[in-house]
Design a protein around this motif. Structure first.
Motif, PDB file in Angstrom:
ATOM      1  N   VAL A 295       0.721  -1.229   0.111  1.00 59.37           N
ATOM      2  CA  VAL A 295      -0.283   0.069   0.132  1.00 59.37           C
ATOM      3  C   VAL A 295       0.652   1.390   0.219  1.00 59.37           C
ATOM      4  CG1 VAL A 295      -1.315   1.367   1.387  1.00 59.37           C
ATOM      5  CG2 VAL A 295      -1.862  -1.129   1.089  1.00 59.37           C
ATOM      6  N   PHE A 296       1.755   1.744   1.245  1.00 61.70           N
ATOM      7  CA  PHE A 296       2.459   2.193   0.695  1.00 61.70           C
ATOM      8  C   PHE A 296       4.487   2.783   0.707  1.00 61.70           C
ATOM      9  CE2 PHE A 296      -0.628   2.657   4.788  1.00 61.70           C
ATOM     10  CZ  PHE A 296      -1.248   3.454   4.399  1.00 61.70           C
ATOM     11  N   LYS A 297       4.634   1.366   0.972  1.00 63.04           N
ATOM     12  CA  LYS A 297       5.647   1.418  -0.076  1.00 63.04           C
ATOM     13  C   LYS A 297       6.599   1.861   0.551  1.00 63.04           C
ATOM     14  CE  LYS A 297       3.726  -0.248  -4.316  1.00 63.04           C
ATOM     15  NZ  LYS A 297       3.726   0.156  -6.145  1.00 63.04           N
ATOM     16  N   ALA A 298       7.087   1.621   2.005  1.00 64.61           N
ATOM     17  CA  ALA A 298       8.092   2.073   2.575  1.00 64.61           C
ATOM     18  C   ALA A 298       9.162   1.478   2.697  1.00 64.61           C
ATOM     19  CB  ALA A 298       7.024   2.572   4.501  1.00 64.61           C
ATOM     20  N   LYS A 299       9.987   1.719   2.351  1.00 59.12           N
ATOM     21  CA  LYS A 299      11.431   1.756   2.436  1.00 59.12           C
ATOM     22  C   LYS A 299      11.456   1.246   3.168  1.00 59.12           C
ATOM     23  CE  LYS A 299      12.135   2.594  -2.479  1.00 59.12           C
ATOM     24  NZ  LYS A 299      12.687   3.831  -3.334  1.00 59.12           N
ATOM     25  N   LYS A 300      12.058   1.728   4.602  1.00 61.20           N
ATOM     26  CA  LYS A 300      13.023   1.703   5.466  1.00 61.20           C
ATOM     27  C   LYS A 300      11.525   1.590   6.895  1.00 61.20           C
ATOM     28  CE  LYS A 300      16.317   4.138   4.094  1.00 61.20           C
ATOM     29  NZ  LYS A 300      17.505   5.104   4.197  1.00 61.20           N
ATOM     30  N   ARG A 301      11.781   0.833   7.656  1.00 63.87           N
ATOM     31  CA  ARG A 301      10.767   1.431   8.856  1.00 63.87           C
ATOM     32  C   ARG A 301      11.183   2.198   9.796  1.00 63.87           C
ATOM     33  NH1 ARG A 301      12.334  -4.395  12.774  1.00 63.87           N
ATOM     34  NH2 ARG A 301      14.382  -3.740  12.352  1.00 63.87           N
ATOM     35  N   ASN A 302      10.286   2.567  10.358  1.00 63.88           N
ATOM     36  CA  ASN A 302      10.267   3.562  11.277  1.00 63.88           C
ATOM     37  C   ASN A 302       9.143   4.050  12.729  1.00 63.88           C
ATOM     38  OD1 ASN A 302       7.550   4.054  10.361  1.00 63.88           O
ATOM     39  ND2 ASN A 302       7.713   6.138   8.977  1.00 63.88           N
ATOM     40  N   THR A 303       9.117   4.183  13.474  1.00 61.84           N
ATOM     41  CA  THR A 303       8.739   4.643  15.043  1.00 61.84           C
ATOM     42  C   THR A 303       7.165   4.258  14.260  1.00 61.84           C
ATOM     43  OG1 THR A 303       7.863   7.099  14.730  1.00 61.84           O
ATOM     44  CG2 THR A 303      10.130   6.385  16.060  1.00 61.84           C
ATOM     45  N   SER A 304       6.257   3.880  13.727  1.00 60.73           N
ATOM     46  CA  SER A 304       5.143   3.111  12.995  1.00 60.73           C
ATOM     47  C   SER A 304       5.506   1.834  13.251  1.00 60.73           C
ATOM     48  CB  SER A 304       4.930   3.964  11.580  1.00 60.73           C
ATOM     49  OG  SER A 304       6.127   2.909  10.367  1.00 60.73           O
ATOM     50  N   VAL A 305       6.657   0.624  12.837  1.00 65.02           N
ATOM     51  CA  VAL A 305       6.233  -0.195  14.044  1.00 65.02           C
ATOM     52  C   VAL A 305       5.680  -0.292  14.949  1.00 65.02           C
ATOM     53  CG1 VAL A 305       8.685  -0.461  13.997  1.00 65.02           C
ATOM     54  CG2 VAL A 305       7.308  -2.828  13.254  1.00 65.02           C
ATOM     55  N   TYR A 306       6.821   0.640  15.822  1.00 74.12           N
ATOM     56  CA  TYR A 306       6.215   0.305  17.235  1.00 74.12           C
ATOM     57  C   TYR A 306       5.132   0.861  17.312  1.00 74.12           C
ATOM     58  CZ  TYR A 306      11.132  -0.260  17.077  1.00 74.12           C
ATOM     59  OH  TYR A 306      13.135  -0.433  16.836  1.00 74.12           O
ATOM     60  N   LYS A 307       4.941   2.045  17.366  1.00 73.19           N
ATOM     61  CA  LYS A 307       3.401   2.430  17.679  1.00 73.19           C
ATOM     62  C   LYS A 307       2.075   1.525  16.367  1.00 73.19           C
ATOM     63  CE  LYS A 307       4.540   7.565  16.926  1.00 73.19           C
ATOM     64  NZ  LYS A 307       4.852   9.029  15.806  1.00 73.19           N
ATOM     65  N   TYR A 308       2.232   0.851  15.702  1.00 70.81           N
ATOM     66  CA  TYR A 308       1.526  -0.185  15.420  1.00 70.81           C
ATOM     67  C   TYR A 308       1.232  -1.347  16.816  1.00 70.81           C
ATOM     68  CZ  TYR A 308      -0.993  -2.935  12.703  1.00 70.81           C
ATOM     69  OH  TYR A 308      -2.000  -3.901  11.529  1.00 70.81           O
ATOM     70  N   SER A 309       2.656  -1.673  16.946  1.00 68.35           N
ATOM     71  CA  SER A 309       2.441  -2.910  17.887  1.00 68.35           C
ATOM     72  C   SER A 309       2.019  -2.149  18.831  1.00 68.35           C
ATOM     73  CB  SER A 309       3.871  -3.138  18.073  1.00 68.35           C
ATOM     74  OG  SER A 309       4.337  -3.422  16.439  1.00 68.35           O
ATOM     75  N   LEU A 310       1.841  -1.166  19.407  1.00 67.11           N
ATOM     76  CA  LEU A 310       0.661  -1.206  21.276  1.00 67.11           C
ATOM     77  C   LEU A 310       0.061  -1.047  20.727  1.00 67.11           C
ATOM     78  CD1 LEU A 310       0.920  -0.494  23.640  1.00 67.11           C
ATOM     79  CD2 LEU A 310       1.627   2.422  22.805  1.00 67.11           C
ATOM     80  N   LEU A 311      -0.531  -0.141  19.360  1.00 64.51           N
ATOM     81  CA  LEU A 311      -2.104  -0.026  19.381  1.00 64.51           C
ATOM     82  C   LEU A 311      -2.772  -1.037  18.788  1.00 64.51           C
ATOM     83  CD1 LEU A 311      -4.485   1.365  18.002  1.00 64.51           C
ATOM     84  CD2 LEU A 311      -3.834   1.824  15.974  1.00 64.51           C
ATOM     85  N   PHE A 312      -2.180  -2.179  18.544  1.00 63.44           N
ATOM     86  CA  PHE A 312      -2.029  -3.662  17.689  1.00 63.44           C
ATOM     87  C   PHE A 312      -2.741  -4.446  19.424  1.00 63.44           C
ATOM     88  CE2 PHE A 312      -0.934  -7.510  18.396  1.00 63.44           C
ATOM     89  CZ  PHE A 312      -1.064  -8.557  17.774  1.00 63.44           C
ATOM     90  N   GLY A 313      -1.800  -4.104  20.514  1.00 62.82           N
ATOM     91  CA  GLY A 313      -1.551  -4.941  21.821  1.00 62.82           C
ATOM     92  C   GLY A 313      -2.725  -3.640  22.536  1.00 62.82           C
TER      93      GLY A 313
END
Length: 372
Positions: A295-313
């Motif tokens: 969808v967004f074709k992000a080439k690098k990970r950023n803080t969104s993975v941690y925020k996404y994980s927290l929201l997911f939990g």
């Protein structure tokens, strides 16, 4: 006084006028005449013949007779985005000292007064993107144009934080420094102009809007915009985002239903919590990876993975706890139906959090509007 006028004229001539054109008529020649009489006798003009029919080539020949006009030709129609890229590439090679470019529609929908006003404002703000923005009153605008722009504007504003009056305007002044990167932006047709806006947002490039006259000739019949095909391309990111969410939801529900049937007798107290955790982890993993790569074709990970994980939990805990509570302490008995109802509410809340926190870009800005 003469020296001052000459300096002002030289500045205007540093902005190259770009006109993508498909099957033009006399209006293209009239536009060229107005450019020479109202803007400048020597401002460079680059016209792109985007695979026009042979019977319209005489208009390109007339335009090319102007000493300061260059006509570039595509043998086959490639779309407005491709035409703009061809012009930008030519300008990068032939006009290295220019200040910027202004894209103008060749069908008479932009007045030369508005074109000149946008150029002059840009020259005072040479690192800012200037959009000539129309105001869509009911009396002046065809229904499909009014609806299309209103829908797109609301969608872009709500999902991407770009509060623009006119997302589809073809009158844009672009800093020369942006052209090289604009060559690499995806899109060959009308979606390219939308992707430009996302590029400016993502790279912290200021956008300002100048109100311009709204002109539609013959109910905009000359427009080559295909409402179905081009709209699908413009909204392709949102469509893919929605499909990713739908598939993730189906994975979640399918796994949850399967695990509930297998674990109900084994874990009578906690089977819903366990089923929720396994199903949600699986669906969330798919959702994050599909959003990131497809969808967004992000080439690098950023803080969104941690925020996404927290929201997911948090979402997973709320889903399991609320469904478990409703099944244990109410007369409701069908777990998957209760889960769908609860998860729809959580999904809506989660979307708002993702838009405004998880995937919000720190440098994201709203556009500025210049008053008359």
């Amino acid at each position: 006084m003469a020296s001052t006028i000459q300096k002002s004229q030289n500045k205007i001539d540093s902005v190259i006028i770009v006109i993508p054109s498909l099957n033009p008529d006399q209006k293209l020649i009239e536009l060229m005449q107005r450019i020479r009489s109202s803007i400048s006798e020597s401002v460079p003009v680059v016209i792109v013949n985007d695979g026009s029919d042979p019977e319209t080539h005489l208009f390109f020949k007339k335009a090319a007779s102007d000493d300061h006009c260059q006509v570039l030709t595509h043998e086959e129609n490639g779309g407005k985005g491709k035409a703009l890229k061809t012009a930008f590439d030519y300008i990068l090679n032939q006009y290295p000292d220019s200040t910027g470019v202004i894209t103008v529609d060749g069908d008479g929908q932009h007045t030369t007064e508005d074109v000149k006003r946008c150029i002059e404002y840009f020259l005072s703000n040479p690192e800012t993107v200037i959009l000539g923005s129309r105001h869509f009153s009911k009396s002046a605008t065809p229904l499909r144009s009014r609806f299309g722009n209103l829908f797109t504007r609301k969608l872009i504003s709500n999902l991407n934080g770009l509060k623009l009056t006119d997302t589809q305007t073809g009158l844009r002044v672009l800093p020369y420094s942006t052209l090289k990167d604009l060559l690499n932006i995806e899109g060959e047709r009308y979606e390219y102009e939308m992707n430009m806006l996302f590029y400016f947002r993502d790279h912290n490039i200021d956008i300002e809007e100048i109100p311009i006259e709204t002109i539609y000739i013959e109910e905009n019949k000359s427009s080559h915009f295909n409402p179905l095909i081009d709209s699908l391309k413009i909204y392709s990111v949102f469509i893919k985002y929605s499909l990713s969410a739908l598939v993730s939801f189906l994975i979640d529900i399918a796994l949850f239903t399967l695990l509930v049937s297998l674990l109900r007798s084994v874990l009578p107290v906690s089977y819903i919590i366990v089923s929720t955790v396994v199903a949600r982890v699986s669906s969330a993993s798919f959702n994050y990876l599909s959003n990131r790569y497809l969808v967004f074709k992000a080439k690098k990970r950023n803080t969104s993975v941690y925020k996404y994980s927290l929201l997911f939990g948090i979402e997973m805990f709320l889903s399991g706890a609320i469904v478990q509570g409703l099944i244990l302490y109410t007369a409701l008995e069908t777990e998957w139906m209760v889960k769908i109802f609860v998860d729809i509410i959580i999904f809506c809340l989660g979307f708002f959090v993702q838009k405004n926190w998880v995937f919000k870009k720190e440098h994201q800005k709203d556009s500025k509007q210049v008053k008359d």
